[in-house]
Design a protein around this motif. Structure first.
Motif, short mmCIF file in Angstrom:
data_model
loop_
_atom_site.label_atom_id
_atom_site.label_comp_id
_atom_site.label_asym_id
_atom_site.label_seq_id
_atom_site.Cartn_x
_atom_site.Cartn_y
_atom_site.Cartn_z
N ARG A 102 0.83 -1.20 0.00
CA ARG A 102 0.00 0.00 0.00
C ARG A 102 0.87 1.25 0.00
NH1 ARG A 102 -0.95 2.81 4.26
NH2 ARG A 102 -0.60 1.12 5.71
N ARG A 103 1.92 1.25 0.80
CA ARG A 103 2.79 2.43 0.88
C ARG A 103 3.58 2.63 -0.40
NH1 ARG A 103 5.03 1.64 6.97
NH2 ARG A 103 3.04 1.97 8.00
N LYS A 104 4.04 1.57 -0.99
CA LYS A 104 4.77 1.69 -2.27
C LYS A 104 3.84 2.24 -3.34
CE LYS A 104 8.86 0.12 -1.30
NZ LYS A 104 10.03 0.97 -1.37
N ARG A 105 2.60 1.77 -3.35
CA ARG A 105 1.63 2.24 -4.34
C ARG A 105 1.31 3.72 -4.14
NH1 ARG A 105 -3.63 -0.93 -4.11
NH2 ARG A 105 -4.21 0.79 -2.78
N GLN A 106 1.34 4.17 -2.90
CA GLN A 106 1.09 5.58 -2.60
C GLN A 106 2.36 6.42 -2.65
OE1 GLN A 106 -0.65 5.28 1.31
NE2 GLN A 106 -2.68 4.85 0.51
N LYS A 107 3.46 5.77 -3.02
CA LYS A 107 4.78 6.40 -3.08
C LYS A 107 5.20 6.98 -1.73
CE LYS A 107 4.52 7.44 -8.02
NZ LYS A 107 4.43 6.12 -8.39
N ALA A 108 4.86 6.28 -0.68
CA ALA A 108 5.27 6.64 0.67
C ALA A 108 6.39 5.70 1.10
CB ALA A 108 4.09 6.54 1.64
#
Length: 88
Positions: free
Chosen positions: A7-13
């Motif tokens: 989820r974080r990678k997808r949100q670029k976090a």
């Protein structure tokens, strides 16, 4: 944990930075917003109750690889559905 990293990678976090978008945090926030007494304890009970069947089946059927793979797929689907339902 893998869901949070994805989820974080997808949100670029950054994958290692804390956030408040974990399933248990979202459930707690929703219960707290509804002024449910003992929201923290009820969140814990809900999480434990939802994962216990998967743990029991995994332990009892540890020699059935296909069943365990199917169980993982079912768990991922239910987790994703629950996450989306609570996030909205």
């Amino acid at each position: 944990m893998l869901f949070s990293i994805f989820r974080r990678k997808r949100q670029k976090a950054h994958a290692m930075q804390p956030d408040s978008l974990h399933l248990h945090t979202l459930i707690f926030a929703r219960l707290s917003a509804r002024k449910v007494p003992s929201a923290n304890a009820k969140t814990s009970l809900l999480i434990i109750a939802s994962i216990t069947p998967f743990m029991l089946i995994s332990v009892l059927c540890y020699q059935h690889t296909v069943l365990l793979i199917a169980l993982c797929v079912v768990f991922i689907l239910i987790y994703t559905f629950a996450y989306r339902a609570v996030r909205i």
